[in-house]
Design a protein around this motif. Structure first.
Motif, short mmCIF file in Angstrom:
data_model
loop_
_atom_site.label_atom_id
_atom_site.label_comp_id
_atom_site.label_asym_id
_atom_site.label_seq_id
_atom_site.Cartn_x
_atom_site.Cartn_y
_atom_site.Cartn_z
N GLU A 29 54.91 2.05 -55.68
CA GLU A 29 53.90 1.97 -56.97
C GLU A 29 53.78 3.55 -57.43
N HIS A 30 54.88 4.55 -56.93
CA HIS A 30 54.94 5.69 -57.38
C HIS A 30 53.42 6.42 -56.73
N ARG A 31 53.49 5.87 -55.65
CA ARG A 31 52.32 6.69 -54.49
C ARG A 31 52.81 7.66 -53.71
N GLN A 42 60.07 5.19 -54.99
CA GLN A 42 58.87 5.44 -55.79
C GLN A 42 58.38 4.19 -56.21
N ARG A 43 59.53 3.25 -56.87
CA ARG A 43 58.91 2.05 -57.50
C ARG A 43 58.47 1.06 -56.95
N VAL A 44 59.14 0.73 -55.67
CA VAL A 44 58.38 -0.44 -54.91
C VAL A 44 57.08 0.07 -54.23
N ALA A 50 61.55 -5.48 -51.97
CA ALA A 50 60.39 -5.94 -52.90
C ALA A 50 60.30 -7.12 -53.19
#
Length: 266
Positions: A236-238, A232-234, A212
């Motif tokens: 954006e938890h989508r 999940q972080r990179v 990222a």
């Protein structure tokens, strides 16, 4: 064991703009590493830097030796490259394009040997493009063209293979075929690194490099909790990671924010 590729990068800039920050990365020999992350994370730039195709402030070592100290032909025998959206050579026959992968093994202006011809046929059969070996590259569809270019990289028979978005234009069955080829290469001791947007394919690698904003934020096993948290972080938890038939898969949220499958107890 000496890693196949070992990078100590302080920075990489393109046209005066910083693209990669400080990165320390080792790719284990005889394993498949998938590099993933959102658009603009620097994945392709990192792979090009590992291949010695992009200058950096720092050093990349191939089999323990600085990559820039390798003679060009020797390096080409040790490390094969498949870039994304490669152009040119549209008037060449597919067979001749794949034969270009044998140049590092040939003397200057030498005719292809029986070994070269055998390597080309084997590579084209592995990627299921032998049937159109007489057709020009420009006459092929995007997926057919990609399989020829993959065959060219395989024909090198290098112990290290780097591929940038190798699944572009490939339909799901041929993506599965690509996966079989990679597993067979690794079983034979080849080191593979690939930039992938297809997370569900990447999750079948031996290791994931998660990027990222020009940095490696995580490097670990695909089934590791920390790897899943980094993904999940990179993104954006989508997305959510689920276990299905013993294989981890990534699924996006639906429009109202709920996961598409109930989450597996972990």
């Amino acid at each position: 064991m000496t890693p196949a590729l070992d990078a100590t990068i302080r920075s990489v800039s393109l046209q005066g703009c910083p693209v990669l920050g400080a990165i320390g990365l080792q790719l284990r020999a005889g394993a498949w590493t998938a590099i993933v992350g959102p658009n603009g994370a620097g994945k392709s730039t990192l792979l090009r830097t590992l291949a010695g195709l992009q200058a950096c402030d720092g050093e990349v070592r191939l089999h323990g030796r600085p990559i820039l100290q390798w003679p060009a032909k020797a390096r080409s025998r040790e490390l094969a490259w498949l870039g994304q959206n490669e152009s040119g050579a549209d008037d060449l026959r597919a067979h001749d394009v794949v034969m270009l992968g044998r140049l590092p093994h040939q003397a200057w202006l030498a005719a292809p040997s029986a070994g070269d011809r055998a390597a080309v046929e084997q590579a084209m059969r592995r990627t299921q493009c032998w049937a159109w070996r007489e057709r020009t590259l420009g006459s092929l569809s995007g997926g057919e063209r990609q399989r020829v270019l993959l065959a060219r990289a395989l024909a090198v028979q290098a112990p290290v293979l780097l591929m940038d978005e190798p699944l572009a234009h490939l339909d799901p069955p041929h993506q599965a075929d690509w996966l079989d080829v990679v597993h067979a290469l690794v079983a034979g001791g080849v080191t593979v690194a690939s930039v992938l947007h297809e997370l569900n394919v990447a999750l079948q690698a031996d290791a994931l490099v998660v990027m990222a904003q020009g940095r490696v934020v995580h490097h670990g096993a695909p089934d590791d909790r920390a790897t899943h948290a980094a993904l999940q972080r990179v993104f954006e938890h989508r997305l959510r990671l689920h276990s299905l038939d013993g294989q981890w898969i990534a699924l996006p949220h639906t429009a109202h924010g709920a996961p598409m499958l109930s989450e597996t107890t972990r």
